[in-house]
Motif scaffolding. Structure first.
Motif, PDB file in Angstrom:
ATOM      1  N   HIS A  30       4.278  -1.419  13.627  1.00 17.65           N
ATOM      2  CA  HIS A  30       3.393  -1.725  14.851  1.00 17.65           C
ATOM      3  C   HIS A  30       2.558  -2.771  14.331  1.00 17.65           C
ATOM      4  CE1 HIS A  30       1.006  -1.647  18.566  1.00 17.65           C
ATOM      5  NE2 HIS A  30      -0.053  -1.437  18.008  1.00 17.65           N
ATOM      6  N   TYR A  48       0.804  -1.473  11.195  1.00 23.28           N
ATOM      7  CA  TYR A  48       0.839  -0.028  10.966  1.00 23.28           C
ATOM      8  C   TYR A  48       2.331   0.113  10.647  1.00 23.28           C
ATOM      9  CZ  TYR A  48       0.907   4.926  12.528  1.00 23.28           C
ATOM     10  OH  TYR A  48       1.215   6.168  12.549  1.00 23.28           O
ATOM     11  N   GLU A  92      -8.773  -9.316  14.164  1.00 19.52           N
ATOM     12  CA  GLU A  92      -8.313  -8.200  13.451  1.00 19.52           C
ATOM     13  C   GLU A  92      -6.976  -8.213  13.458  1.00 19.52           C
ATOM     14  OE1 GLU A  92     -10.179  -4.369  13.317  1.00 19.52           O
ATOM     15  OE2 GLU A  92      -8.296  -3.324  13.110  1.00 19.52           O
ATOM     16  N   GLU A 144       2.415   6.613   6.097  1.00 20.83           N
ATOM     17  CA  GLU A 144       2.000   5.976   7.143  1.00 20.83           C
ATOM     18  C   GLU A 144       0.646   4.832   6.563  1.00 20.83           C
ATOM     19  OE1 GLU A 144       0.960   7.935  10.777  1.00 20.83           O
ATOM     20  OE2 GLU A 144       0.173   9.625   9.569  1.00 20.83           O
ATOM     21  N   VAL A 145       0.700   3.933   6.863  1.00 14.88           N
ATOM     22  CA  VAL A 145      -0.609   3.066   6.489  1.00 14.88           C
ATOM     23  C   VAL A 145      -0.796   2.051   7.598  1.00 14.88           C
ATOM     24  CG1 VAL A 145      -0.226   3.166   4.063  1.00 14.88           C
ATOM     25  CG2 VAL A 145       0.720   1.189   5.136  1.00 14.88           C
ATOM     26  N   TYR A 146      -2.257   1.702   7.929  1.00 20.60           N
ATOM     27  CA  TYR A 146      -2.548   0.802   8.598  1.00 20.60           C
ATOM     28  C   TYR A 146      -3.461  -0.194   7.763  1.00 20.60           C
ATOM     29  CZ  TYR A 146      -5.275  -1.828  12.390  1.00 20.60           C
ATOM     30  OH  TYR A 146      -5.514  -2.445  13.299  1.00 20.60           O
ATOM     31  N   GLN A 147      -2.901  -1.636   7.669  1.00 15.69           N
ATOM     32  CA  GLN A 147      -3.580  -2.438   7.083  1.00 15.69           C
ATOM     33  C   GLN A 147      -3.910  -3.545   7.991  1.00 15.69           C
ATOM     34  OE1 GLN A 147      -4.431  -2.925   3.688  1.00 15.69           O
ATOM     35  NE2 GLN A 147      -5.556  -4.571   4.247  1.00 15.69           N
ATOM     36  N   ALA A 148      -5.247  -4.029   7.752  1.00 17.98           N
ATOM     37  CA  ALA A 148      -5.766  -5.080   8.799  1.00 17.98           C
ATOM     38  C   ALA A 148      -6.240  -6.264   8.068  1.00 17.98           C
ATOM     39  CB  ALA A 148      -6.757  -4.450   9.712  1.00 17.98           C
ATOM     40  N   ARG A 197      -0.879  -4.807  15.437  1.00 18.29           N
ATOM     41  CA  ARG A 197      -2.207  -4.624  16.373  1.00 18.29           C
ATOM     42  C   ARG A 197      -2.647  -5.932  16.210  1.00 18.29           C
ATOM     43  NH1 ARG A 197      -7.425  -6.467  17.533  1.00 18.29           N
ATOM     44  NH2 ARG A 197      -8.426  -4.702  18.469  1.00 18.29           N
ATOM     45  N   ASN A 198      -2.412  -6.710  17.330  1.00 24.61           N
ATOM     46  CA  ASN A 198      -2.687  -7.989  17.579  1.00 24.61           C
ATOM     47  C   ASN A 198      -4.243  -8.448  18.293  1.00 24.61           C
ATOM     48  OD1 ASN A 198       0.582  -7.730  18.171  1.00 24.61           O
ATOM     49  ND2 ASN A 198       0.194  -9.431  16.736  1.00 24.61           N
ATOM     50  N   LYS A 204       0.889  -1.318   0.084  1.00 25.54           N
ATOM     51  CA  LYS A 204       0.115   0.025  -0.041  1.00 25.54           C
ATOM     52  C   LYS A 204       0.886   1.266   0.042  1.00 25.54           C
ATOM     53  CE  LYS A 204      -4.404   1.126   2.273  1.00 25.54           C
ATOM     54  NZ  LYS A 204      -4.988   0.771   3.695  1.00 25.54           N
ATOM     55  N   LEU A 205       1.889   1.090   0.896  1.00 24.22           N
ATOM     56  CA  LEU A 205       2.937   2.226   0.675  1.00 24.22           C
ATOM     57  C   LEU A 205       3.545   2.481  -0.796  1.00 24.22           C
ATOM     58  CD1 LEU A 205       4.854   2.061   4.263  1.00 24.22           C
ATOM     59  CD2 LEU A 205       3.749   4.140   3.519  1.00 24.22           C
ATOM     60  N   VAL A 239       5.221   2.888   9.199  1.00 24.24           N
ATOM     61  CA  VAL A 239       5.651   4.226   9.168  1.00 24.24           C
ATOM     62  C   VAL A 239       6.940   4.350   8.406  1.00 24.24           C
ATOM     63  CG1 VAL A 239       5.954   6.477   9.974  1.00 24.24           C
ATOM     64  CG2 VAL A 239       4.308   5.029  11.169  1.00 24.24           C
ATOM     65  N   LEU A 266     -13.772  -8.824   8.340  1.00 27.60           N
ATOM     66  CA  LEU A 266     -12.904  -7.986   7.651  1.00 27.60           C
ATOM     67  C   LEU A 266     -12.606  -8.376   6.089  1.00 27.60           C
ATOM     68  CD1 LEU A 266     -10.082  -6.911   9.890  1.00 27.60           C
ATOM     69  CD2 LEU A 266     -11.584  -5.491   8.828  1.00 27.60           C
ATOM     70  N   MET A 275     -14.383  -5.352   4.622  1.00 27.02           N
ATOM     71  CA  MET A 275     -13.292  -4.586   4.026  1.00 27.02           C
ATOM     72  C   MET A 275     -12.537  -5.356   3.263  1.00 27.02           C
ATOM     73  SD  MET A 275     -12.722  -2.088   7.531  1.00 27.02           S
ATOM     74  CE  MET A 275     -12.314  -0.595   6.633  1.00 27.02           C
TER      75      MET A 275
END
Lengths: 414, 165
Positions: free
Chosen positions: A374, A361, A357, A346-350, A376-377, A108-109, A363, A253, A257
Motif C-alpha cells: 500500500h 506499507y 510523507e 509488516e512494515v511501514y516506511q515513510a 501512502r501518498n 527493513k523486512l 506486508v 522526515l 525520522m
C-alpha cells in the motif's frame, strides 16, 4: 470516479455532492460549475465541482479516480524486485523517491544493511529528484498564474537533470534505478563532475526564478493571503510536506525520522507561519536551495566501496562473477526465475518526497511476492485540504491553490 | 533488539514500559488492547473492533497527533478476514504506532474515525471501495477510485488480478 457529461447535471444535483442553495435563500443565486477532468490547471485529470455565488466559491468537491490503474493489486502478482518499476509510475515527478521508499521497506523486512556508498548515492539522487520535481512545480504553477517565462527557465534546468538521470539509469523519467539491496549500477565516469557543475550553477538559477517572480506585483497579489491553511487544519486534514511547513509546523522526515543516512547531512528545514500560497512558494524555493546543499554534501563525502549489500540471495550478482563462478550463476537464475523470499511481517516506511510523507506499507507472508503493498501518498491526503483552502475565496484562486499544493494525480489514483 | 520480534501483549508491555500509546490505552481500558507485537522497530497494537474510535481518541490525546495512513489487508480464507491498519504518528515524540483491527466477513464494518481525524475521510472511502469494509458514521461513504456502478471490491483476494472479462 468517471462519468459522462450528460449525466453531470443529475450527478452534481445529488444531495451528497453539491446542493444548490438558491431555494433556501432567495437572496443568493449560486450556480454549479464543473472544472476538469481535462483542465490544464488541474495538473492531470482531477475533476473539481464548485458551487459559486458570483465569483465566490461556496462549496468545492473533488472527484478523483480517473487515473486508477490498480497498481496496488498488480504489485501482489509480481516478485518483489518486479514491483520497483511500478513504483516509478505512481509519481512521475519523483520516481527515485518512490523507489527509495519501497526498497527501504523491503530491506527493513529483510533486515538488510546498505553500504555507505549506496546510501549516499540514494540521498544524492533523491535530492536531484526533489530539485527536478520542484522545478516542474514552479514552472507549471507560474504558468497557471500567467507568468509563462518562468516555465521555460525551469524546464531548461530540468532538462539537464533529466539528462543526468538518463546517464545513470538509461531513462529520463521512469528511472527504476534503485534495487532492493542497493542500486542497479555504478554511475558512469563523468557523472559526478556533471552533477557538480550543475549544482554549482543552481543557486544562481534559483535567484533568477526568484527575480522573475518575487518582485512581480501580479504574482504577489495572486499569491499573498490566498488559500490560507492553519497549522491545526493542516494536521487534522493530513497535510504533509511543504504545505505543512508553510503552515508553521516544523516537521521534516529527513531530519526528524532519518532514513538512508540522512542523519549525516546538515541542512535547514524552511518553515513559514503565513500558511498561504505565497508561503508555500517561498518554502519550496528555500527547499530547492537546501537540496542543492545536501546534494553537494553527498558529492563531497561520497564514500568508496560497493553500492549493493552483500546478500547473494537478494542482490543480482556482478556480471563478471556470473560468467566465472558457478554459485553466482545459480543465484542469478534463482532470483530471476523464482524471486527471493522475504520473511513474514509488516512494515511501514515513510520518506520525505517533494510533496510530503510518502509511505510504503508492505506486508509479507514469507513468499517471493508481496502479500500487500500500500502506498501512502502525500497528494491523496493534501487534496482533502483543498475545500478548506478555497471555500469563501474567488474562483480564480482555486487555480492558484491547486498549483500551490503541487499534486500529482498519478499518485492520488494509483 | 531490532532483530528478534517481541510477540504477545504481556511481552510487549514488559519490554516497552515507557511507551505512551500503550500506557494511555491500558490505563484507560485494560481490555482494549487484545494483542501486541514489536517487530523491526515497529509497534503494532491490536485493538478491539468496536473500540477503535475511542482508541484513536486516547492515542491522539497521548501525543500521537498525526494520522498518516489507513489501509486494509485481506487474509482470505482466514477468519476474521480483513485487517485494518491505522498508522499514527507523533510529531512530538517522533514515533509511530500501528493500530490494528480485525474485521470478519459476516459483518465487515467498523466505526469511522473521521470525527477524530478528518484526514481519514478519503482513506476510509478507499478501503470501502477496494475492500468492501464499511465505516459507520462516515459522512460520505461513496466509492472513490472505481465508478459508482462498479460491482465488487478489486483489492479483495477473491477478485482476479486481470478483472472479470
Amino acid at each position: 470516479m468517471p462519468r459522462s457529461m450528460p449525466e453531470l447535471a443529475e450527478f452534481v444535483a445529488t444531495e451528497r455532492l453539491v446542493k444548490p442553495s438558491h431555494e433556501q435563500d432567495s437572496q443568493s443565486h449560486t450556480m454549479v460549475l464543473n472544472m476538469g477532468p481535462q483542465h490544464p490547471s488541474t495538473h492531470g485529470v482531477l475533476r473539481v465541482v464548485v458551487e459559486i455565488d458570483g465569483e465566490t466559491v461556496v462549496k468545492l468537491v473533488t472527484d478523483i479516480g480517473y487515473l486508477h490503474t490498480g497498481i496496488e493489486k498488480n504489485c501482489e502478482a509480481k516478485f518483489y524486485q518486479q514491483v520497483v518499476p511500478m513504483t516509478d509510475r505512481i509519481d512521475y515527478l519523483c520516481p527515485m523517491t518512490n523507489n527509495l521508499a519501497y526498497c527501504l521497506a523491503v530491506e527493513k523486512l529483510l533486515q538488510l544493511e546498505i553500504p555507505p556508498r549506496g546510501q549516499w548515492m540514494r540521498v544524492l539522487m533523491n535530492e536531484l529528484t526533489r530539485l527536478q520535481s520542484h522545478l516542474v512545480w514552479l514552472g507549471t504553477h507560474a504558468m497557471d498564474i500567467g507568468a509563462l517565462t518562468v516555465f521555460l527557465y525551469c524546464f531548461r534546468e530540468r532538462e539537464e537533470l533529466l539528462r543526468l538521470f538518463e546517464a545513470i539509469a538509461g531513462q529520463r523519467m521512469m528511472t527504476s534505478y534503485f534495487r532492493v539491496g542497493g542500486l542497479a549500477l555504478e554511475p558512469p565516469l563523468d557523472f559526478f563532475p556533471r552533477v557538480r557543475a550543475l549544482l554549482k550553477r543552481m543557486p544562481e538559477k534559483i535567484d533568477e526564478y526568484q527575480n522573475l517572480l518575487t518582485g512581480n506585483p501580479i504574482w504577489v497579489n495572486r499569491l499573498k493571503g490566498v488559500g490560507h491553511l492553519t497549522a491545526e487544519q493542516a494536521i487534522a486534514l493530513g497535510v504533509t510536506g511543504p504545505p505543512l511547513r508553510a503552515s508553521g509546523v516544523d516537521w521534516d522526515l529527513r531530519r526528524d525520522m532519518p532514513y538512508s543516512g540522512y542523519e549525516n547531512f546538515q541542512f535547514r528545514v524552511p518553515t513559514s507561519t503565513d500558511g498561504d500560497v505565497w508561503a508555500r512558494y517561498w518554502v519550496r524555493l528555500e527547499e530547492m536551495r537546501e537540496s542543492v546543499k545536501i546534494a553537494t554534501q553527498a558529492l563531497d563525502g561520497m564514500p568508496e566501496g560497493p553500492i549493493q549489500a552483500d546478500a547473494p540471495k537478494v542482490v543480482l550478482p556482478d556480471r563478471e562473477k556470473m560468467k566465472t563462478e558457478m554459485e553466482a550463476l545459480i543465484y542469478h537464475f534463482k532470483i530471476v526465475t523464482e524471486g527471493f523470499t522475504v520473511p513474514a511481517g509488516e512494515v511501514y516506511q515513510a520518506v520525505e518526497s517533494p510533496r510530503g510523507e510518502m509511505g510504503y506499507y508492505v506486508v509479507s507472508d514469507g513468499t517471493a511476492k508481496p502479500y500487500r503493498v500500500h502506498m501512502r501518498n502525500p497528494s491523496f491526503a493534501t487534496l482533502q485540504a483543498l475545500p478548506a483552502m478555497c471555500e469563501g475565496r474567488l474562483l480564480a484562486d482555486v487555480v492558484a491553490v491547486i498549483g500551490s499544493i503541487d499534486i500529482v494525480l498519478g499518485e492520488i489514483d494509483r | 533488539m531490532a532483530n528478534e520480534p517481541i510477540i504477545g501483549k504481556e511481552a510487549v508491555l514488559t519490554a516497552l514500559p515507557g511507551n505512551r500509546a500503550i500506557e494511555a490505552l491500558s490505563s484507560a481500558d485494560s481490555q482494549i488492547i487484545t494483542d501486541a507485537r514489536f517487530d523491526r522497530n515497529e509497534l503494532t497494537l491490536t485493538i478491539q473492533r468496536e473500540k477503535i474510535r475511542s482508541a484513536c481518541e486516547i492515542v491522539r490525546a497521548a501525543g500521537y497527533n498525526f494520522f498518516s495512513d489507513l489501509t486494509a489487508v485481506d487474509w482470505y480464507p482466514a477468519e476474521p478476514r480483513f485487517q485494518l491498519s491505522y498508522h499514527l504518528l507523533s510529531h512530538h515524540l517522533k514515533e509511530r504506532v500501528r493500530l490494528k483491527v480485525m474485521v470478519s466477513t459476516d459483518d465487515p464494518a467498523v466505526e469511522s474515525i473521521t470525527s477524530v481525524w478528518p484526514a481519514s475521510n478519503s482513506y476510509e472511502r478507499e478501503v470501502w471501495d477496494l475492500f468492501g469494509v464499511r465505516f459507520q458514521g462516515h459522512p460520505d461513504l461513496r466509492r472513490i477510485m472505481m465508478p459508482e456502478e462498479w460491482e465488487g471490491h478489486p483489492l479483495q483476494k477473491t477478485y482476479p488480478v486481470e478483472g472479470y472479462r
